[in-house]
Design an enzyme around this catalytic site. Structure first.
Site, PDB file in Angstrom:
ATOM      1  CE  LYS A 118       9.132 -15.227 -10.207  1.00 56.10           C
ATOM      2  NZ  LYS A 118       9.892 -16.125  -9.575  1.00 56.10           N
ATOM      3  CD  GLU A 277       8.976 -23.784  -9.267  1.00 55.45           C
ATOM      4  OE1 GLU A 277       9.329 -24.322  -8.212  1.00 55.45           O
ATOM      5  OE2 GLU A 277       8.651 -22.575  -9.344  1.00 55.45           O
ATOM      6  CD  GLU A 290      10.642 -19.612 -10.350  1.00 53.36           C
ATOM      7  OE1 GLU A 290      11.405 -18.670 -10.607  1.00 53.36           O
ATOM      8  OE2 GLU A 290      10.394 -19.987  -9.198  1.00 53.36           O
ATOM      9  CG  ASN A 292      13.303 -23.058  -9.257  1.00 52.56           C
ATOM     10  OD1 ASN A 292      13.375 -21.841  -9.408  1.00 52.56           O
ATOM     11  ND2 ASN A 292      12.305 -23.637  -8.633  1.00 52.56           N
TER      12      ASN A 292
HETATM   13  P1  ADP Z   1       8.887 -17.606  -6.723  1.00 49.36           P
HETATM   14  O1  ADP Z   1      10.017 -17.747  -7.690  1.00 49.36           O
HETATM   15  O2  ADP Z   1       8.935 -16.283  -6.008  1.00 49.36           O
HETATM   16  O3  ADP Z   1       8.722 -18.765  -5.816  1.00 49.36           O
HETATM   17  P2  ADP Z   1       6.860 -18.513  -8.595  1.00 49.36           P
HETATM   18  O4  ADP Z   1       6.632 -17.842  -9.891  1.00 49.36           O
HETATM   19  O5  ADP Z   1       7.608 -19.805  -8.613  1.00 49.36           O
HETATM   20  O6  ADP Z   1       7.571 -17.483  -7.589  1.00 49.36           O
HETATM   21  O7  ADP Z   1       5.478 -18.748  -7.882  1.00 49.36           O
HETATM   22  C1  ADP Z   1       5.377 -19.275  -6.596  1.00 49.36           C
HETATM   23  C2  ADP Z   1       3.956 -19.725  -6.318  1.00 49.36           C
HETATM   24  O8  ADP Z   1       3.058 -18.630  -6.536  1.00 49.36           O
HETATM   25  C3  ADP Z   1       3.433 -20.809  -7.230  1.00 49.36           C
HETATM   26  O9  ADP Z   1       3.771 -22.078  -6.750  1.00 49.36           O
HETATM   27  C4  ADP Z   1       1.942 -20.573  -7.182  1.00 49.36           C
HETATM   28  O10 ADP Z   1       1.399 -21.085  -5.986  1.00 49.36           O
HETATM   29  C5  ADP Z   1       1.842 -19.075  -7.114  1.00 49.36           C
HETATM   30  N1  ADP Z   1       1.662 -18.451  -8.439  1.00 49.36           N
HETATM   31  C6  ADP Z   1       2.641 -17.959  -9.239  1.00 49.36           C
HETATM   32  N2  ADP Z   1       2.134 -17.469 -10.371  1.00 49.36           N
HETATM   33  C7  ADP Z   1       0.808 -17.648 -10.318  1.00 49.36           C
HETATM   34  C8  ADP Z   1      -0.287 -17.335 -11.203  1.00 49.36           C
HETATM   35  N3  ADP Z   1      -0.109 -16.723 -12.358  1.00 49.36           N
HETATM   36  N4  ADP Z   1      -1.533 -17.653 -10.809  1.00 49.36           N
HETATM   37  C9  ADP Z   1      -1.747 -18.262  -9.619  1.00 49.36           C
HETATM   38  N5  ADP Z   1      -0.777 -18.568  -8.753  1.00 49.36           N
HETATM   39  C10 ADP Z   1       0.493 -18.277  -9.079  1.00 49.36           C
END
Ligand code: ADP
Length: 672
Positions: A118, A277, A290, A292
């Protein structure tokens, strides 16, 4: 010439089946791999060949890269499709496969490594001019540094594992005092989950939407995007329902998000299918989260609106061909919505459930697509992901897709273990969802404790009451020898063509319903509380578990379970027990209830027949009105029984394991 002669599918379940389907169409042979737990799984039978790879735990089977590579070579495969999860984003596996002379159907290992981290991917995104969430770009070690970083970024902040995935380890921190604890907890979980204790923080965006862009890139420098998907319906940061397009994204925003997503893919030297995303703030500013580096679970909805086969595109790119589609050729047509059907119990914090599927009937309907990995007799174990199947619906408009999805879920019958199918259907039927008012906090706000915060829609109850009653009624009047719905009554002067009156109770509501069948047709006239409906019904030859009725010209599907005059109905996410009475029975029941109330209001009675599974009160306890005093199981559903008053318990009349009838005394309270 096919793209490949044979490929190994390094996955299981629905996604293995999904990949096999495209391979079959393209004339590519498939090799499935299976652990001991999967030896009878449908995907193993569907594949052309299959190789056993070890015991049930994934660490000893699906995650053992060497064994997969050996199997691929032994069976003469040229390529490996990793699906999602397992080894799909494992750069070392991709590298080892390449070294063994196999094509890894995915991006180059370097791109996987950079984008899989990340922090590294955020740095790359910044360089590519992609907006990122304001944050600190170094791993955080001590609380002091974390505090300084948080102050600089601005509260609230989100602490994340650098190697994270599936939302694990993330912690929202709203004030300085919570920071040290959250930091330690996140690092702990990161070490356990990913064997990598690096954590970082970024601004937490309040009330955001999750919007992601599907990209596709080839080896010849072509990068295109296939529009966005909105995945805001999440629980614990895990997606539950996805749709495309996003109700929040207009053409201009789509163009901008698509462009930066392609920029990032280009900067990463990307190849194949990938998903960028973003988090979309309420003011429509968006930030990179991130990327995928694989096919996503929710890719079917993109296929529904673009008409493209993403697996085919992956295979073409992996075979070195240029993308057959240019950006200008991509047309987004209509709307696609997908619901993930999982083996989990929404009423108990979404804990995973296990068991054997004893009855299975799949949803059908116009525009409906099912990606399922299960069948009758499938055993769902603790070893793998709880995702059983994905139900997707296409519609010309969002509303049409939504209604088709609801209808499909109404007809999806999985018996033997608890699933979230009625939960996702309740979400699809919630007015806020229908209006497209989405955010990642949606479920927390509208489905606290895993259940809707609204009472059921009256028509959901009255329609299901009709459905339950029609089966009950016709079964009652059928002649055993000739199972025809319009047969005359045996030993009675009345026939199905006469009008019959009933009372149906559900929750604390009572419907007065009368029925009248038309001779020699499946047409019925059903009057519910004075309102006349025309209903087209099938032949009621048996106690149908799924019933299709056309009510006033619109088709609906109901699921039903029978227990004498108590019929459990499942419709649009509303799960209730419908009690059916003739007017005479009803009057008697009312009379008895009044009697009981007058003489025995110090008794807690059993609301339905079933089995007592737990008791939470003993003699002498003081209990409050509304407090759960017992749990019971009835027709495979567990429910709580709450105290009807503030009182002291005088005597407990039943014990766990005991079967009870509706109206049985459970607890007697002391009357002072
Ligand atoms: P993972 O790889 O563990 O799934 P992500 O970075 O893709 O983590 O985030 C997953 C979810 O977490 C996102 O879809 C969103 O709902 C929430 N999220 C992540 N970062 C943020 C942020 N900075 N502010 C608010 N919500 C967030």
């Amino acid at each position: 010439m096919p793209l490949f002669e044979k490929i190994l599918i390094a996955n299981r379940g629905e996604i293995a089946i999904r990949v096999i389907k495209t391979c079959r169409r393209l004339g590519i042979a498939t090799l499935a791999v299976y652990s001991e737990a999967d030896m009878r799984s449908p995907y193993v039978r569907l594949a052309d060949e299959a190789a056993f790879i070890g015991p049930p735990p994934a660490r000893q089977s699906y995650l053992v890269g060497e064994r997969l590579i050996e199997a691929a070579l032994a069976h003469g495969c040229q390529a490996v499709h990793p699906g999602y999860g397992f080894l799909s984003e494992n750069a070392a596996f991709a590298r080892r496969a390449a070294e063994a002379g196999l094509v890894f159907i995915g991006p180059p290992p370097t791109a996987i490594a950079t984008l899989g981290d990340k922090m590294a991917s955020k740095t790359l995104a910044l360089q590519a001019g992609v907006p990122v969430v304001p944050g600190h770009d170094q791993p955080l070690d001590d609380p002091e540094a974390a505090l300084a970083a948080a102050e600089a970024v601005g509260w609230p902040v989100l602490i994340k594992p650098a190697a994270g995935g599936g939302g694990r380890g993330m912690r929202i921190v709203r004030q300085p005092s919570e920071l040290a604890h959250a930091l330690a907890a996140c690092r702990d979980e990161a070490l356990k989950g990913f064997a990598d204790g690096r954590v970082f923080l970024e601004r937490y965006i309040d009330d955001p939407r999750h919007v992601e862009v599907q990209v596709m890139a080839d080896r010849h420098g072509n990068v295109i995007h296939l529009g966005e998907r909105e995945c805001s319906i999440q629980r614990r940061y895990q997606k539950v329902i996805e749709e495309t397009p996003s109700p929040a994204v207009d053409e201009a925003l789509r163009e901008r998000m698509g462009r930066v997503a392609c920029d990032l893919a280009r900067a990463a030297g990307y190849e194949g299918a990938g998903t960028v995303e973003f988090i979309l703030a309420p003011d429509l500013s968006f930030f990179f989260l991130e990327m995928n580096t694989r096919l996503q679970v929710e890719h079917p909805i993109t296929e529904l609106v673009t008409g493209l086969d993403l697996v085919e595109m992956q295979l073409e790119v992996a075979a070195g061909r240029p993308l057959a589609v240019a950006q200008d050729d991509v047309r987004l047509n209509g709307w696609g919505i997908e619901a993930r059907v999982c083996a989990e119990d929404p009423a108990r914090g979404f804990v995973p459930t296990t068991g054997m599927i004893t009855r299975y009937a799949v949803p059908r309907g116009e525009g409906v697509r099912l990606d399922s990995g299960i069948e009758d007799g499938s055993l769902v174990t603790i070893h793998y992901d709880s995702l059983l199947a994905k139900v997707s619906a296409w519609g010309g408009s969002r509303e049409q897709a939504r209604q088709r999805l609801a209808r499909a879920l109404n007809g999806y019958h999985i018996e033997g273990l608890t699933t979230n199918v009625d939960f996702v259907n309740a979400v699809v039927n919630h007015p806020a969802f229908a209006e497209g008012r989405l955010s990642t906090g949606f479920l927390e706000e509208y489905f606290p404790e895993g259940a809707s915060n609204l009472p059921p829609e009256p028509w959901h109850l009255s329609y299901t009451a009709m459905a339950a009653l029609m089966v009950f009624h016709t079964r009652r009047y059928l002649v055993k020898e000739s199972l025809k719905p319009m047969s005359p009554l045996v030993g009675a002067a009345r026939t199905l063509q006469d009008r019959h009156d009933y009372v149906v109770r559900v929750d604390h509501q009572v419907f007065n319903i009368s029925l009248k069948g038309e001779p020699d047709s499946r047409r019925w006239e059903v009057v519910v509380d004075g309102k006349k409906h025309e209903v087209l019904a099938p032949e009621f030859a048996y106690f149908r578990r799924r019933l299709a009725l056309k009510i006033d010209g619109v088709s609906h599907m109901f699921r039903l379970q029978y227990f004498e005059n108590h019929i459990k109905g499942f419709f649009c996410g509303v799960v209730r027990t419908y009690e059916i009475y003739t007017p005479a029975e009803w009057n008697l029941a009312q009379y008895m209830q009044r009697e009981r109330k007058e003489t025995l209001d110090n008794v807690l009675r059993c609301p339905m027949p079933g089995l007592i599974t737990a008791l939470y009160a003993k003699e002498g306890d003081y209990v409050r009105k509304g407090q759960e005093l017992a749990r019971m199981e009835s027709m495979k559903m567990e429910s709580g029984i709450a105290s009807t008053c503030d009182a002291q318990v005088e005597k407990v009349m039943v014990s766990p394991g005991q079967t009870v009838e509706s109206g049985d005394a459970l607890i007697i309270f002391r009357t002072s």
